[in-house]
Design a protein around this motif. Structure first.
Motif, short mmCIF file in Angstrom:
data_model
loop_
_atom_site.label_atom_id
_atom_site.label_comp_id
_atom_site.label_asym_id
_atom_site.label_seq_id
_atom_site.Cartn_x
_atom_site.Cartn_y
_atom_site.Cartn_z
N VAL A 18 -11.18 14.22 34.69
CA VAL A 18 -12.58 14.62 34.85
C VAL A 18 -12.69 15.59 36.03
O VAL A 18 -12.32 15.24 37.15
CB VAL A 18 -13.49 13.40 35.11
N SER A 19 -13.14 16.82 35.76
CA SER A 19 -13.36 17.75 36.88
C SER A 19 -14.74 17.50 37.46
O SER A 19 -15.71 17.28 36.74
CB SER A 19 -13.21 19.20 36.40
N TRP A 20 -14.85 17.57 38.77
CA TRP A 20 -16.04 17.06 39.46
C TRP A 20 -17.25 17.97 39.42
O TRP A 20 -18.35 17.56 39.76
CB TRP A 20 -15.68 16.70 40.89
N GLY A 21 -17.09 19.23 39.01
CA GLY A 21 -18.23 20.14 38.97
C GLY A 21 -18.53 20.73 40.33
O GLY A 21 -17.74 20.64 41.27
N ASP A 22 -19.70 21.36 40.45
CA ASP A 22 -20.12 21.95 41.72
C ASP A 22 -20.60 20.85 42.65
O ASP A 22 -21.54 20.11 42.32
CB ASP A 22 -21.24 22.96 41.47
N PRO A 23 -19.99 20.72 43.84
CA PRO A 23 -20.39 19.64 44.75
C PRO A 23 -21.81 19.77 45.27
O PRO A 23 -22.39 18.78 45.76
CB PRO A 23 -19.38 19.75 45.89
N ALA A 24 -22.40 20.97 45.15
CA ALA A 24 -23.79 21.15 45.57
C ALA A 24 -24.78 20.75 44.48
O ALA A 24 -25.99 20.76 44.71
CB ALA A 24 -24.03 22.61 45.98
N GLY A 25 -24.25 20.40 43.31
CA GLY A 25 -25.10 20.00 42.19
C GLY A 25 -25.00 18.52 41.90
O GLY A 25 -24.56 17.72 42.74
#
Length: 341
Positions: A18-25
């Protein structure tokens, strides 16, 4: 990635990266919130690629009770913990939430790249992706329109397609992230023929024995016999005829304004739309938060949520994890040959 990565997994693993995505989102938040709501059998299969310190800090704020551990540690396979592959070194604070930022874009893509590498070398059988922000990743130097295009390029330019799927409707779009004015020029008989064959081939691989494809027209009322354009006559109808001769159950072109009625939906398994909003508007209207994005054509399974980074609610503990839960469960269903459209 500076050069294409080769897929050389000798056998398909049941584990999911699972890739975590944008940490600001909201990506990390929906991952963490989804974990306790998944069956234990499935929780033990997951490894998140992101920042270990970030997830531990997020858990302290959300108080989910999830035990977060470093994926590189010697962890028993059946231990009920959230494994995080610590692949990103990022200093992040509350004030960074909801902001388009180059460093966050780079952190998001590092998570994707490392997860893809892990799938391609056989450590994992499938990939689930949390949302990235396209502007942020382009600021970070990635000239991409989204995950789908990036994955195609990363795998050496393989032909891919984006399918949005829910229990009510599944849709594939012939063109993805392009301006409306450019859509007609992106369509061709050859491309559409290849797409219809790809959809058929992928669904059969997923366990759908005889998929039925319904193809939208491009123009209003599918051009009404040429009154509003001729793409139906010159491109779409010939492509449908060609694939039917190759054993693909495809029909159309149909007017898009009547293709998504309850009666019409019962007559096919997958709708093929000519452009992004023609297909995504009905599927999200019918099943928002319960829709997932499946990339067809890759040598491995990739599933994503149906929403973006949601910067307006990022860091406010309000994100809904429903789509992430569906994405992970759908990924598992495909791996086990139990996916249905």
């Amino acid at each position: 990635m500076t050069k294409p990565i080769k897929y050389h997994a000798s056998s398909q693993s049941s584990l999911i990266a699972v890739s975590w995505g944008d940490p600001a989102g909201v990506g990390p938040e929906v991952i963490l919130k989804s974990f306790p709501r998944l069956p234990k059998r499935l929780r033990c299969k997951l490894t998140v690629f992101g920042s270990l310190s970030y997830f531990r800090g997020l858990e302290r704020r959300l108080k989910t009770g999830v035990d977060i551990v470093d994926a590189s540690a010697n962890i028993p396979d059946k231990r009920d913990v959230l494994r995080v592959a610590d692949v990103v070194d990022l200093k992040f604070s509350q004030k960074n939430f909801g902001k388009i930022d180059r460093l966050s874009g780079k952190a998001a893509m590092t998570g994707v790249e490392k997860a893809v590498e892990a799938v391609c070398d056989g450590r994992f059988g499938a990939l689930v992706t949390a949302p990235i922000n396209k502007e942020a990743v382009n600021l970070a130097g990635y000239r991409i329109a989204g995950h789908t295009e990036f994955l195609s390029e990363a795998l050496g330019g393989v032909e891919v397609a984006m399918m949005l799927s829910s229990k009510k409707l599944s849709v594939v779009v012939a063109t993805t992230h392009v301006a409306i004015r450019d859509v007609p020029g992106r369509l061709s008989r050859k491309k559409l023929t290849g797409l219809l064959k790809l959809i058929h081939r992928s669904l059969v691989k997923f366990g759908v024995k005889k998929p039925r494809l319904a193809v939208c027209g491009l123009n209003p009322h599918a051009s009404d016999g040429g009154l509003f354009g001729d793409e139906e006559k010159t491109i779409i109808a010939p492509a449908i005829k060609a694939v039917r001769g190759a054993g693909v159950d495809a029909s159309g072109p149909y007017p898009a304004d009547t293709m998504f009625t309850p009666r019409a939906l019962s007559g096919y398994d997958v709708a093929v739309a000519m452009y992004h909003d023609q297909g995504l508007v009905p599927v999200k209207a019918l099943s928002f938060s319960k829709t997932v994005n499946i990339t067809l054509g890759l040598p491995f399974v990739r599933v994503s949520v149906d929403h973006g980074t949601a910067f307006d609610i990022a860091g406010k503990r309000r994100a809904d994890a429903t789509s992430m839960i569906h994405a992970i469960k759908t990924c598992d269903q495909i791996l086990n040959g139990k996916f249905r459209v």
